[in-house]
Structure formats: structure tokens, C-alpha cells
Motif scaffolding. Structure first.
Motif, PDB file in Angstrom:
ATOM      1  N   ALA A 282      -8.433 -10.546  -4.231  1.00  0.00           N
ATOM      2  CA  ALA A 282      -8.330  -9.390  -3.332  1.00  0.00           C
ATOM      3  C   ALA A 282      -6.870  -9.176  -2.932  1.00  0.00           C
TER       4      ALA A 282
ATOM      5  N   LYS B  13      -2.053  -2.340  -5.787  1.00  0.00           N
ATOM      6  CA  LYS B  13      -2.262  -0.988  -5.279  1.00  0.00           C
ATOM      7  C   LYS B  13      -1.020  -0.549  -4.498  1.00  0.00           C
ATOM      8  N   PHE B  14      -0.453  -1.464  -3.719  1.00  0.00           N
ATOM      9  CA  PHE B  14       0.742  -1.157  -2.938  1.00  0.00           C
ATOM     10  C   PHE B  14       1.892  -0.769  -3.865  1.00  0.00           C
TER      11      PHE B  14
ATOM     12  N   ARG C 270      -4.979  -7.670  -5.893  1.00  0.00           N
ATOM     13  CA  ARG C 270      -5.339  -6.242  -6.045  1.00  0.00           C
ATOM     14  C   ARG C 270      -4.668  -5.393  -4.967  1.00  0.00           C
ATOM     15  N   PHE C 271      -4.608  -5.914  -3.755  1.00  0.00           N
ATOM     16  CA  PHE C 271      -3.970  -5.192  -2.644  1.00  0.00           C
ATOM     17  C   PHE C 271      -2.507  -4.894  -2.988  1.00  0.00           C
ATOM     18  N   TRP C 272      -1.779  -5.927  -3.450  1.00  0.00           N
ATOM     19  CA  TRP C 272      -0.353  -5.737  -3.737  1.00  0.00           C
ATOM     20  C   TRP C 272      -0.140  -4.867  -4.980  1.00  0.00           C
TER      21      TRP C 272
END
Lengths: 219, 230
Positions: free
Chosen positions: B92, B99-100, B95-97
Motif C-alpha cells: 500500500a 501515485k504521488f 502504491r501510494f508513492w
């Protein structure tokens, strides 16, 4: 089974992104603490847990934050495995399809222009919105859900926006069911699931919320 | 494991991450270069929704969107090196980074490159603000995912090449060692990985392309000034 305060959801009641998470948690039968956040007055917990974006929803599991709604849904799917089919298909290609369409929803679904604008601009926004729903109808085809036979990740990404349709229809003077009957069939099918019907707010409440937003914009 | 084709442009950093993924997994594939001003009927057939590249074609079936493609490659060729970690929280976070990077870092960098004057200064502030978050995330780590490189390194890999080439092209510096020690060290280390080193687009061709992109901007500025003068 984890105690409910091992899992905390920071959310705003009207957020379709937060509702994705609520649906996923309900699908997995996870108990959690719900903390309502005020946009205008973000709590220090929110700012600590999501320092990069300072946005909702945030899921906090064992004290660790997970941010970005679609990413949270994947996390929930990978962390809590039940006897039901997973929210993301096991087949890599179908999984890629599910991710593609959830991503599509994130990037393309935005109909706030329908209540923020008037006249020609509003007509354009209405047309774009219907065109978008038609693309999604094409993806649905004859399938019950977006990727296949099971309700899953891509459906969860999209369904929360349906409770805004009542507001869109009144303000935009539209009839979505007339233009996109298959899409509305899919909406009704999803709403038959308890995880969805219990997680989505009453469309009339959303309509009142939109009216408040419009007042603040001076519309 | 079937026939693999990659539709891409020669210069796109989003295509490069897919190239790296395929090479690191030892997947044989055919490259089809696209001219975005004149998209092939195949591309329009395989990506009718966005009409964009890269598109991966596996046994005739298309997969679109570079981050989706990366995860597909990781899951399909799943023996040997894995890009994403196993732990759900680590996944997770990755994936967050990712997307960032795709939604904030790269677009803010692109805006910085494509603006002038005061607009460019404002854009620079934004990209530096974004990069500071990335710098902090790299703290104490050799690669984004730890001791071994993985998914996030592929996603941020464009930083190893593009800002440097843009600096050579138009004297626009961004990353300095004092402000971004972690990023600069990572750039050296990741840049040294053979597959990464050997696949950068031709530097001269990139410089020429960046000049053309800015020239396009110059024409607009001239027109605007001319109109204002009259």
C-alpha cells in the motif's frame, strides 16, 4: 479477530472515496471505529496520518496509516481474506482490468461542473457525464459487474458516485436512467448488496449537501 | 509465456519503466514505436479509452496504464525477482508513492520545464515541495523499497536521467546535493544498475526534443507579446 480500535477510519460522511473503504470493510466483515472529520477543521490526527495530502479517507490499522481510497481497498482485500471471492480477481489479466477501470473512475468521473456551471458550460458538462456513463456501459456489456460475475474492486470504485445522481438529475434537469438504462441496472444490482446499501448516504441528503455547496459558491 | 509486444514512444519515461520491468524479468518482447501525432490503428484498437502509450500486448490482449502494466508484469512473470513487496502495508505504501509520483511529482516537474518567468518560479516551488516528501521517504534506505530495488525505483527512475538532460538542454537545474542528499545518492546507485544504464534514450535526441518543446512555448509567448503591443 482484531478489536475494533485496531482499525480506524477517518472519513467525511459525503465522500464517495470514503464510501469505497466502508463498502470494502463491510464486504470483509471488519469491525472498525469510525471518526467523522470536518473538512474546514482538520484534526491533528488526520494531519499526522496523511501529511502529504491532508485528505480523506485514511485507514489506520495497528496505528499505521493507509491513504488513497483505491489503495486502501486493495490493502483491505490483501489483509482480510474470507471465503468469498477476493475483491480483486486472482487472474493477473482480470486484475489489471479491474485496476484500469478503477483508475479510469478516479481520473474521469467528475460531474461537479453540472452544479457549478450554467447555460452552455452546464450542457457540455452534462453531455460529458453521459458520454462517460456510456463508456462504462460498454465495459459492462452483458456482464452483471464491471469485470465479470463477481462484485469487486472496480464496482466499489464507481458505485459511491451513484448516490449523487439524484442531485445531478434535479439540478441538471436530466434523466440518467433514460440515457443509460444498463448503467442504472448495474447501480440497482450493486445496491442490493448490504455492504453498499448500508455504506452509501441517502441521495436526498447528498442533494441538500450539494445545495449548500452551491450556496457557498454563490450559485 | 506467450508473445509480448510493447507499444511506446522512444522518449517517454512511462514507457521506460515498462522496458525496465520486462528486461529485469528476462521477458522477450517486440517494440512498436508510436508517433503520437499519427497514432496507429493498432494503438487505437488496443487502447480505445485513452488512446495513449505505453500499451503492453500479451498474447494479443492489451494492458494499459503504466502502473497497471508494472503490476501485471510482476504478477504474470512471478518467478525470480519480484518488484512489489509481499506485506500488504508495504505494498500500500509503494502504491501510494507511485501515485504521488504520477499525479504530483512528474506533472509538477513537467510544468516547471514548460513555463517561463514568474510562472516557472512558482512551478519550481511546487516541484521542490513534492521532491522534499520523496527525499524524506528515502531516508535511511539504499533504494525506495530497502536494500534491493523494486517497484518504486522503477516508478521514480525517470529522475536519474530527465532532470539532468533538461539541465544540459536549457540550463534548468533542479536537484542539488545539499537539498536532496538522499535522492542524489539513490540516483547514483539506481543509475548504476546495468538494465537502467543501458536503456536511456539517446541524450542528443532528447536535448533536441526538449529544445523543440520549449520553442513551441516561445512561439506562443511571442504572439502574446505582439498582441499586447498592438
Amino acid at each position: 479477530m482484531a478489536s475494533s480500535n485496531d482499525v480506524v477510519l477517518l472519513n467525511f460522511w459525503a465522500s464517495p472515496f470514503g464510501e469505497r473503504v466502508e463498502i470494502a470493510l463491510a464486504e470483509k466483515g471488519v469491525h472498525y471505529d469510525y471518526k467523522e472529520e470536518d473538512w474546514a477543521d482538520k484534526s491533528s490526527l488526520l494531519l499526522q496520518m496523511n501529511p502529504v495530502h491532508k485528505k480523506l479517507p485514511v485507514l489506520i490499522h495497528h496505528g499505521k496509516p493507509i491513504c488513497e481510497s483505491n489503495i486502501i481497498v486493495q490493502y483491505i482485500d490483501e489483509t482480510w481474506q474470507t471465503e468469498d471471492p477476493p475483491l480483486l480477481p486472482s487472474d493477473p489479466y482480470l486484475k489489471a482490468q479491474a485496476r484500469f477501470w478503477a483508475d479510469f473512475v478516479d481520473n474521469k468521473v467528475n460531474f461537479s461542473a453540472i452544479w457549478r456551471t450554467k447555460g452552455e458550460e452546464q450542457e457540455r458538462a452534462k453531455k460529458e457525464f453521459i458520454d462517460l456513463l456510456k463508456v462504462l456501459e460498454e465495459q459492462l456489456g452483458e456482464k452483471p459487474y464491471l469485470i465479470g460475475e463477481s462484485f469487486g474492486y472496480a464496482d466499489i470504485a464507481l458505485i459511491p458516485f451513484s448516490c449523487w445522481f439524484y442531485a445531478v438529475e434535479i439540478i441538471g434537469k436530466m434523466n440518467i436512467e433514460k440515457e443509460c438504462p444498463k448503467f442504472i441496472e448495474w447501480v440497482k444490482r450493486c445496491m442490493e448488496r448490504e455492504s453498499v446499501s448500508k455504506s452509501l448516504p441517502d441521495p436526498h441528503k447528498i442533494y441538500e449537501y450539494v445545495l449548500e455547496l452551491m450556496k457557498k459558491l454563490g450559485n | 509465456m506467450g508473445e509480448v509486444k510493447l507499444f511506446r514512444t522512444w522518449s517517454s519515461p512511462f514507457a521506460l519503466r515498462v522496458v525496465w520491468a520486462l528486461k529485469l524479468k528476462g521477458v522477450e518482447y517486440e517494440t512498436i514505436y508510436e508517433d503520437l501525432a499519427n497514432k496507429s490503428s493498432s494503438l487505437l484498437e488496443y487502447n480505445p479509452v485513452h488512446k495513449k502509450v505505453p500499451v503492453l500486448l500479451h498474447n494479443g490482449i492489451p494492458i494499459c496504464e503504466s502502473l497497471v502494466i508494472l503490476e501485471y508484469i510482476d504478477e504474470t512473470w512471478n518467478e525470480g525477482v519480484r518488484f512489489l513487496p509481499k506485506d500488504p502495508l508495504a505494498r500500500a505504501t509503494a502504491r501510494f508513492w507511485a501515485k504521488f509520483n504520477d499525479e504530483q511529482v512528474f506533472p509538477s516537474f513537467f510544468r516547471y520545464f514548460m513555463r517561463q518567468g514568474e510562472d516557472q518560479e512558482k512551478a519550481k516551488e511546487k516541484v521542490l515541495e513534492n521532491l522534499k516528501f520523496v527525499e524524506e521517504h528515502l531516508k535511511g534506505k539504499k533504494f525506495f523499497d530497502g536494500e534491493v530495488f523494486g517497484f518504486l525505483d522503477l516508478v521514480f527512475g525517470w529522475l536519474v536521467c530527465y532532470p539532468g538532460v533538461i539541465n544540459k538542454a536549457i540550463n534548468l537545474k533542479l536537484l542539488d546535493e545539499q537539498m536532496f542528499p538522499n535522492l542524489c545518492t539513490w540516483m547514483e546507485q539506481f543509475g548504476d544498475v546495468p538494465v537502467i544504464k543501458e536503456t536511456w534514450p539517446d541524450e542528443e535526441a532528447l536535448i533536441h526534443k526538449f529544445h523543440k518543446m520549449r520553442e513551441g512555448l516561445g512561439i506562443y509567448i511571442y504572439t502574446k507579446l505582439r498582441y499586447e503591443a498592438s
